[in-house]
Design a protein around this motif. Structure first.
Motif, PDB file in Angstrom:
ATOM      1  N   LEU A 193       0.660   4.169  -2.748  1.00 31.93           N
ATOM      2  CA  LEU A 193       0.435   5.562  -2.359  1.00 31.93           C
ATOM      3  C   LEU A 193       1.514   6.464  -2.943  1.00 31.93           C
ATOM      4  O   LEU A 193       1.210   7.544  -3.479  1.00 31.93           O
ATOM      5  CB  LEU A 193       0.399   5.674  -0.838  1.00 31.93           C
ATOM      6  CG  LEU A 193       0.207   7.069  -0.265  1.00 31.93           C
ATOM      7  CD1 LEU A 193      -1.095   7.698  -0.746  1.00 31.93           C
ATOM      8  CD2 LEU A 193       0.249   7.017   1.260  1.00 31.93           C
ATOM      9  N   VAL A 224      -5.201   4.334  -5.277  1.00 34.56           N
ATOM     10  CA  VAL A 224      -4.262   3.652  -4.389  1.00 34.56           C
ATOM     11  C   VAL A 224      -4.688   2.199  -4.203  1.00 34.56           C
ATOM     12  O   VAL A 224      -3.864   1.280  -4.293  1.00 34.56           O
ATOM     13  CB  VAL A 224      -4.142   4.380  -3.027  1.00 34.56           C
ATOM     14  CG1 VAL A 224      -3.333   3.539  -2.033  1.00 34.56           C
ATOM     15  CG2 VAL A 224      -3.514   5.752  -3.197  1.00 34.56           C
ATOM     16  N   GLU A 225      -5.967   1.964  -3.975  1.00 35.84           N
ATOM     17  CA  GLU A 225      -6.462   0.595  -3.769  1.00 35.84           C
ATOM     18  C   GLU A 225      -6.273  -0.266  -5.014  1.00 35.84           C
ATOM     19  O   GLU A 225      -5.826  -1.414  -4.922  1.00 35.84           O
ATOM     20  CB  GLU A 225      -7.936   0.609  -3.347  1.00 35.84           C
ATOM     21  CG  GLU A 225      -8.156   1.207  -1.979  1.00 35.84           C
ATOM     22  CD  GLU A 225      -7.301   0.575  -0.891  1.00 35.84           C
ATOM     23  OE1 GLU A 225      -7.194  -0.670  -0.842  1.00 35.84           O
ATOM     24  OE2 GLU A 225      -6.712   1.332  -0.101  1.00 35.84           O
ATOM     25  N   ARG A 247     -10.471  13.310  -3.135  1.00 40.22           N
ATOM     26  CA  ARG A 247     -10.123  12.252  -2.192  1.00 40.22           C
ATOM     27  C   ARG A 247     -10.600  10.871  -2.653  1.00 40.22           C
ATOM     28  O   ARG A 247      -9.859   9.887  -2.609  1.00 40.22           O
ATOM     29  CB  ARG A 247     -10.701  12.567  -0.808  1.00 40.22           C
ATOM     30  CG  ARG A 247     -10.623  11.450   0.223  1.00 40.22           C
ATOM     31  CD  ARG A 247      -9.243  10.998   0.598  1.00 40.22           C
ATOM     32  NE  ARG A 247      -8.485  12.075   1.217  1.00 40.22           N
ATOM     33  CZ  ARG A 247      -7.187  11.994   1.473  1.00 40.22           C
ATOM     34  NH1 ARG A 247      -6.516  10.897   1.189  1.00 40.22           N
ATOM     35  NH2 ARG A 247      -6.542  12.983   2.016  1.00 40.22           N
ATOM     36  N   GLU A 248     -11.840  10.758  -3.100  1.00 40.39           N
ATOM     37  CA  GLU A 248     -12.391   9.453  -3.478  1.00 40.39           C
ATOM     38  C   GLU A 248     -11.612   8.827  -4.637  1.00 40.39           C
ATOM     39  O   GLU A 248     -11.245   7.653  -4.579  1.00 40.39           O
ATOM     40  CB  GLU A 248     -13.866   9.592  -3.842  1.00 40.39           C
ATOM     41  CG  GLU A 248     -14.532   8.266  -4.133  1.00 40.39           C
ATOM     42  CD  GLU A 248     -16.019   8.391  -4.428  1.00 40.39           C
ATOM     43  OE1 GLU A 248     -16.533   7.497  -5.127  1.00 40.39           O
ATOM     44  OE2 GLU A 248     -16.657   9.361  -3.978  1.00 40.39           O
ATOM     45  N   ARG A 292       0.788   9.499  -5.559  1.00 46.20           N
ATOM     46  CA  ARG A 292       1.245  10.855  -5.227  1.00 46.20           C
ATOM     47  C   ARG A 292       2.108  11.423  -6.334  1.00 46.20           C
ATOM     48  O   ARG A 292       1.971  12.585  -6.716  1.00 46.20           O
ATOM     49  CB  ARG A 292       2.040  10.836  -3.922  1.00 46.20           C
ATOM     50  CG  ARG A 292       1.195  10.700  -2.700  1.00 46.20           C
ATOM     51  CD  ARG A 292       2.067  10.586  -1.462  1.00 46.20           C
ATOM     52  NE  ARG A 292       1.273  10.631  -0.252  1.00 46.20           N
ATOM     53  CZ  ARG A 292       1.743  10.353   0.946  1.00 46.20           C
ATOM     54  NH1 ARG A 292       3.017   9.998   1.106  1.00 46.20           N
ATOM     55  NH2 ARG A 292       0.954  10.419   2.002  1.00 46.20           N
ATOM     56  N   ARG A 342       0.821  -1.207   0.000  1.00 47.47           N
ATOM     57  CA  ARG A 342       0.000   0.000   0.000  1.00 47.47           C
ATOM     58  C   ARG A 342       0.859   1.262   0.000  1.00 47.47           C
ATOM     59  O   ARG A 342       0.543   2.233  -0.682  1.00 47.47           O
ATOM     60  CB  ARG A 342      -0.952   0.024   1.196  1.00 47.47           C
ATOM     61  CG  ARG A 342      -1.943   1.158   1.060  1.00 47.47           C
ATOM     62  CD  ARG A 342      -2.994   1.183   2.137  1.00 47.47           C
ATOM     63  NE  ARG A 342      -4.071   2.092   1.858  1.00 47.47           N
ATOM     64  CZ  ARG A 342      -3.968   3.397   1.661  1.00 47.47           C
ATOM     65  NH1 ARG A 342      -2.801   3.982   1.658  1.00 47.47           N
ATOM     66  NH2 ARG A 342      -5.034   4.142   1.427  1.00 47.47           N
ATOM     67  N   ASP A 351      -8.008   7.865  -3.402  1.00 46.18           N
ATOM     68  CA  ASP A 351      -8.015   6.656  -2.570  1.00 46.18           C
ATOM     69  C   ASP A 351      -8.312   5.409  -3.395  1.00 46.18           C
ATOM     70  O   ASP A 351      -7.719   4.351  -3.178  1.00 46.18           O
ATOM     71  CB  ASP A 351      -9.027   6.786  -1.434  1.00 46.18           C
ATOM     72  CG  ASP A 351      -8.600   7.789  -0.380  1.00 46.18           C
ATOM     73  OD1 ASP A 351      -7.416   8.191  -0.350  1.00 46.18           O
ATOM     74  OD2 ASP A 351      -9.463   8.187   0.423  1.00 46.18           O
ATOM     75  N   ARG A 352      -9.218   5.520  -4.353  1.00 50.00           N
ATOM     76  CA  ARG A 352      -9.546   4.370  -5.201  1.00 50.00           C
ATOM     77  C   ARG A 352      -8.349   3.970  -6.057  1.00 50.00           C
ATOM     78  O   ARG A 352      -8.066   2.792  -6.234  1.00 50.00           O
ATOM     79  CB  ARG A 352     -10.763   4.686  -6.086  1.00 50.00           C
ATOM     80  CG  ARG A 352     -11.165   3.539  -6.984  1.00 50.00           C
ATOM     81  CD  ARG A 352     -11.703   2.353  -6.175  1.00 50.00           C
ATOM     82  NE  ARG A 352     -11.879   1.215  -7.059  1.00 50.00           N
ATOM     83  CZ  ARG A 352     -11.498  -0.018  -6.777  1.00 50.00           C
ATOM     84  NH1 ARG A 352     -11.000  -0.308  -5.609  1.00 50.00           N
ATOM     85  NH2 ARG A 352     -11.652  -0.980  -7.644  1.00 50.00           N
TER      86      ARG A 352
END
Length: 76
Positions: A27, A51-52, A44-45, A31, A23, A48-49
């Motif tokens: 990330l 990254v996942e 943000r959404e 970035r 992870r 974050d998605r």
């Protein structure tokens, strides 16, 4: 490109990479590509998605790699 992302496979990493290490690498990648250390609330959404998704793809890649005669590791 992303010099702070470390190699997560043997023999560089003697044991299997942890979820936290995978992870962290995902990330760092997001970035770098996005240019944001921390996204604004309206991004943000999607941040974050990303990254996942990248963490999942990384785990799949590491599980399937065959390194110098070692057999492929199975994804959990």
């Amino acid at each position: 490109m992303c010099r702070s992302i470390k190699t997560l496979r043997p023999p560089v990493l003697p044991e299997e990479a942890t979820e936290a290490e995978i992870r962290a690498a995902a990330l760092q990648y997001v970035r770098k590509v996005s240019g944001f250390r921390a996204p604004a609330a309206h991004n943000r959404e999607v941040f974050d998605r990303a990254v996942e998704v990248i963490a999942e793809a990384t785990a799949e890649l590491l599980a399937g790699l065959e390194v110098r005669g070692q057999t492929a590791r199975r994804a959990s």
